[in-house]
Structure formats: structure tokens, C-alpha cells
Design a protein around this motif. Structure first.
Motif, PDB file in Angstrom:
ATOM      1  N   UNK A 324      12.487  -9.064 -11.934  1.00  0.00           N
ATOM      2  CA  UNK A 324      13.255  -7.950 -12.491  1.00  0.00           C
ATOM      3  C   UNK A 324      12.492  -6.634 -12.354  1.00  0.00           C
ATOM      4  N   UNK A 325      11.180  -6.685 -12.606  1.00  0.00           N
ATOM      5  CA  UNK A 325      10.361  -5.480 -12.481  1.00  0.00           C
ATOM      6  C   UNK A 325      10.386  -4.944 -11.056  1.00  0.00           C
ATOM      7  N   UNK A 326      10.145  -5.805 -10.060  1.00  0.00           N
ATOM      8  CA  UNK A 326      10.074  -5.343  -8.677  1.00  0.00           C
ATOM      9  C   UNK A 326      11.424  -4.786  -8.221  1.00  0.00           C
ATOM     10  N   UNK A 327      12.508  -5.485  -8.583  1.00  0.00           N
ATOM     11  CA  UNK A 327      13.835  -5.011  -8.208  1.00  0.00           C
ATOM     12  C   UNK A 327      14.121  -3.634  -8.821  1.00  0.00           C
ATOM     13  N   UNK A 328      13.763  -3.477 -10.083  1.00  0.00           N
ATOM     14  CA  UNK A 328      14.060  -2.224 -10.774  1.00  0.00           C
ATOM     15  C   UNK A 328      13.144  -1.097 -10.335  1.00  0.00           C
ATOM     16  N   UNK A 329      11.853  -1.404 -10.122  1.00  0.00           N
ATOM     17  CA  UNK A 329      10.909  -0.372  -9.675  1.00  0.00           C
ATOM     18  C   UNK A 329      11.319   0.182  -8.321  1.00  0.00           C
ATOM     19  N   UNK A 330      11.845  -0.680  -7.465  1.00  0.00           N
ATOM     20  CA  UNK A 330      12.321  -0.208  -6.164  1.00  0.00           C
ATOM     21  C   UNK A 330      13.637   0.545  -6.305  1.00  0.00           C
ATOM     22  N   UNK A 339      20.627   4.358 -12.783  1.00  0.00           N
ATOM     23  CA  UNK A 339      20.962   3.874 -14.123  1.00  0.00           C
ATOM     24  C   UNK A 339      20.758   2.371 -14.242  1.00  0.00           C
ATOM     25  N   UNK A 340      21.217   1.634 -13.228  1.00  0.00           N
ATOM     26  CA  UNK A 340      21.025   0.181 -13.230  1.00  0.00           C
ATOM     27  C   UNK A 340      19.541  -0.179 -13.235  1.00  0.00           C
ATOM     28  N   UNK A 345      14.370  -1.849 -15.994  1.00  0.00           N
ATOM     29  CA  UNK A 345      13.004  -1.602 -16.462  1.00  0.00           C
ATOM     30  C   UNK A 345      12.907  -1.762 -17.980  1.00  0.00           C
ATOM     31  N   UNK A 346      13.906  -1.236 -18.693  1.00  0.00           N
ATOM     32  CA  UNK A 346      13.889  -1.332 -20.151  1.00  0.00           C
ATOM     33  C   UNK A 346      14.033  -2.773 -20.630  1.00  0.00           C
ATOM     34  N   UNK A 347      14.663  -3.623 -19.809  1.00  0.00           N
ATOM     35  CA  UNK A 347      14.867  -5.021 -20.195  1.00  0.00           C
ATOM     36  C   UNK A 347      13.666  -5.912 -19.892  1.00  0.00           C
ATOM     37  N   UNK A 348      12.693  -5.398 -19.128  1.00  0.00           N
ATOM     38  CA  UNK A 348      11.530  -6.221 -18.753  1.00  0.00           C
ATOM     39  C   UNK A 348      10.692  -6.535 -19.989  1.00  0.00           C
TER      40      UNK A 348
END
Length: 418
Positions: A324-330, A339-340, A345-348
Motif C-alpha cells: 500500500x505504501x509503495x503504490x500510494x507513494x508512487x 486524492x486516492x 498513505x493515511x491508511x498505512x
């Protein structure tokens, strides 16, 4: 004994008698009764094959190589014991009589030892004497130059030696060192030496190391097809090697540099390579690819690999959070996905992340704040009155904002590499 097993025993005995390797007793009869045709003729004793005794240096180095081959098969005990064995062998070699080193076999064993992880002290001691045969001097001097970092001299002395004519214990190791000496100036020549090392030492730590290096030389020169073929071979044959973890990290970085996520066809080939692994190994490699892609700013590769890793996570909370972190950081720098990605990131769950990934999470939040909450640009000073045709237009706020966001993203990528 059943009739079937008795018949099988007689067939084996008959085959051995045909080769002259079994006496009458092997056929199930008594020695005194003969074979029914020779009138009780006694069996002829078979002399053992002559085996030349090996010297102590040769035996010690063979023991080390056997231990190192266990490392290629995944033995952590062998890896832990290697240092102790090397120290023991070095002490034994240093106590040998000077006459020991007049024998070429012993000299080559000493060279094999130092090229297999031993220290240079034994070669310095050998060269300090005057018993080294002249024909062996380039090998001994070249090996010492290599260990002492005198690369130019080592290349001059070692590269011309034909590894195919060296004894089996030394041949593959020599070709491996030759490849390292020429790789900077001649990558194609280095690949040829690595091919030779693999041929001369199949199934050993030498082959594992040669194959591992060959994969990354191919990545550097951009030979994608050969890179794919040898990567699959390594993942099939040496996935349990103690050094496989190092291979996987460098492999992930190479995959990202070669941009295997550039299109569906190339990503399909990546999946074909990773399908050689069990699900857990495949998942871990997808995570490595995703992290390397984030570090290199390749958002499409990071998102694709993170999605694959997440699908293989099962109930592993740490894997789920890293994916989740890698997907969101990218995703925070991808138009239309901010926004997604910010919600991701907030959900990590920070507590589930390794320390390095927690640092990446902080860097991603910093970049997100820069993108979303930039202060308005300072008002520009009113320009002096000039004719309308020559008046300089004030800088658009959108341009200033875009430049600031680009800088923030650059900072994110830089911090995530640290």
C-alpha cells in the motif's frame, strides 16, 4: 526370500561375474563348489585402482571448496563456518616447509585458496622464497596483485593465462577473476570469461557467482533477452543460495532500470521470470521491484509491482502495508490519482513497516503536503511603466506551483534513496 527377489539377486550376481567383479559367493554358491563349468576354479582377486595421495595444501583447499559449494545450496551453517575454516587453513599453510612450494600442485592450491577468500600472507611468504618455478610465477604474482588491489598488474599477469589448462579446482575460480579484471573496459570479454567459469565449475559456488554476475553485466549493457534467460536459470537453480537475497535486491533494481513495466508485453515477461519462484519468493521480489521503482521515479512500474505483491500478501500484514505504501507513494505524483494516493498513505499502518519504509512514508507525506498545501506565491513588485508592447507579463501562479511541486518530488526521491 521370494522367488522374484531371488531371481533379481542372481541377475545382479551374473552381471558382476561378467565384469569380473564378483566371486562365486556373489552368485549364491559356495566357494568350494565351482560354477559347474570350471571344475572348482578359484576366483581371481581384483587389484584396487591406484590412487595418488594428495598433498596437505591440496586437501585443505578441496575441503574449503566443498564447504563453499554447500553455501551455493543454501547452507547457512557452511556460510558461518567458512571464516573459521579459512583461518585454520591459512595457519596450516603458513607452517609448511619451503620445499612444499616447489611443487606446482601445491602452488596452485595456495593460489586457489587466496582467490577463494583467503588472505594474501601465504603468497607473500611463498614469493619471499626462491623455490617458485618460473612457469608458475605469473599466476602467483598476479593473484597477489589482485588481492592487493593492483588491478593493472593483475590484469597483465592473469588475463593471458588459459583457465582451461588449469587444474579443476583452480580453473573456474581463475576465469571468474579474469572476468572481474576486464569487465570495466570489455563487458563482452567479461561475459565470455563468466561463461567459461560456469562451464569449468558446474554446480559449485563458482558457477553460482558467475551466473549471478553475468545477469547484472547483461543488465548493464541492455541485453534484455539474455538477461531474462540467465535470470530464469539462476532463479531455478540457485534460489536457495545464501547469496540469493543479494541477487534479488540487485535483480529488482535491474528490472526497474530496464523498465519491464513499460508495456504489457514486457511486464508479462517479468511475470514469466518470477513465476519460477514459489508465491512467497515471487511476492518478495515484487516488493523489491516496487520499492526500487519508487526510488527511481518510475511510477507505473511501482504501482504495477505493488499491486502484484499485495495480491500475494495473504494474511501477512507487513506485506500488505508495504504494498500500500509503495503504490500510494508512487501515485501522489500521478495526475488524477493524488486524492486516492493520499488516502492510501493515511491508511498505512506505520507500526507494521520496517524502519526504512517508515522513512519513505514520512517523505511521501512531505511531498503530498507540498503538492496540496503550497502557500500562494509572493506578489511581484509592480514593474516600471513601459510601453504595452514591451511589458513583461507577471509569472502565472500555476507555473510557480508546478515548479515547486517538481522540487518536492525530487526531494522525495532523494530522501527515499537514503
Amino acid at each position: 526370500m521370494t522367488p522374484r527377489s531371488r531371481a533379481h539377486r542372481f541377475r545382479i550376481a551374473a552381471a558382476l561375474l561378467g565384469l569380473g567383479l564378483a566371486g562365486p559367493a556373489a552368485a549364491g554358491g559356495d566357494a568350494g563348489h565351482g560354477d559347474g563349468h570350471g571344475g572348482g576354479k578359484a576366483a581371481v582377486a581384483v587389484e584396487p585402482l591406484p590412487v595418488a595421495a594428495r598433498s596437505l595444501p591440496v586437501e585443505l583447499v578441496r575441503t574449503l571448496q566443498h564447504l563453499q559449494d554447500q553455501i551455493a545450496r543454501g547452507s547457512t551453517q557452511a556460510h558461518l563456518g567458512q571464516r573459521t575454516l579459512i583461518a585454520h587453513i591459512e595457519n596450516r599453510l603458513l607452517t609448511q616447509e619451503p620445499a612444499t612450494w616447489t611443487e606446482p600442485a601445491n602452488l596452485r592450491a595456495a593460489v586457489t585458496f587466496v582467490l577463494s577468500g583467503g588472505g594474501p600472507t601465504i603468497l607473500r611468504q611463498i614469493l619471499a622464497g626462491d623455490g617458485v618455478p618460473e612457469a608458475e610465477l605469473p599466476l602467483v604474482q598476479g593473484a597477489l596483485a589482485y588481492l592487493e588491489g593492483r588491478e593493472k598488474e593483475a590484469r597483465r599477469l592473469l588475463v593471458p593465462i588459459d583457465a582451461r589448462k588449469a587444474p579443476p579446482g583452480l580453473a573456474g575460480q581463475l576465469a571468474l577473476i579474469q572476468s572481474a579484471l576486464v569487465v570495466r573496459d570489455d563487458p563482452a570479454g567479461s561475459l565470455r570469461f563468466l561463461d567459461l567459469a560456469r562451464l569449468l565449475a558446474p554446480g559449485t559456488l563458482i558457477e553460482e557467482g558467475a551466473l549471478r554476475r553475468q545477469v547484472f553485466v547483461l543488465a548493464q549493457i541492455g541485453d534484455v533477452r539474455a538477461f531474462e534467460a540467465l535470470s530464469i536459470q539462476y532463479l531455478r537453480r540457485f534460489r536457495h543460495s545464501v547469496y540469493a537475497g543479494n541477487f534479488r535486491q540487485r535483480f529488482a533494481a535491474a528490472l526497474t532500470r530496464l523498465d519491464f513495466a513499460a508495456d504489457r508485453g514486457r511486464f508479462a515477461r517479468l511475470e514469466a521470470m518470477l513465476n519460477e519462484l514459489d508465491p512467497e519468493g515471487r511476492r518478495d521480489l515484487y516488493l523489491l521491484v516496487a520499492r526500487a521503482a519508487v526510488d527511481q521515479g518510475r511510477t507505473a512500474a511501482a504501482i504495477s509491482a505493488a499491486d502484484r505483491a499485495g495480491a500475494l500478501a495473504g494474511a501477512d500484514r507487513t506485506v500488505l502495508e508495504r504494498a500500500r505504501l509503495y503504490r500510494s507513494a508512487a501515485g501522489i505524483v500521478v495526475p488524477g490519482r493524488f486524492d486516492e494516493a493520499l488516502a492510501g498513505l493515511r491508511a498505512v499502518d506505520r507500526d507494521a513497516l520496517p524502519e526504512a519504509d517508515a522513512t519513505l512514508l514520512d517523505a511521501a507525506f512531505a511531498a503530498a503536503r507540498g503538492i496540496r498545501d503550497l502557500p500562494p506565491p509572493a506578489p511581484a513588485e509592480a514593474p516600471p511603466a513601459t510601453p504595452a508592447a514591451g511589458r513583461e507579463l507577471p509569472q502565472a501562479s500555476a507555473i510557480a506551483r508546478a515548479r515547486s511541486v517538481i522540487q518536492d518530488v525530487d526531494d522525495l526521491m532523494q530522501r527515499s534513496r537514503q
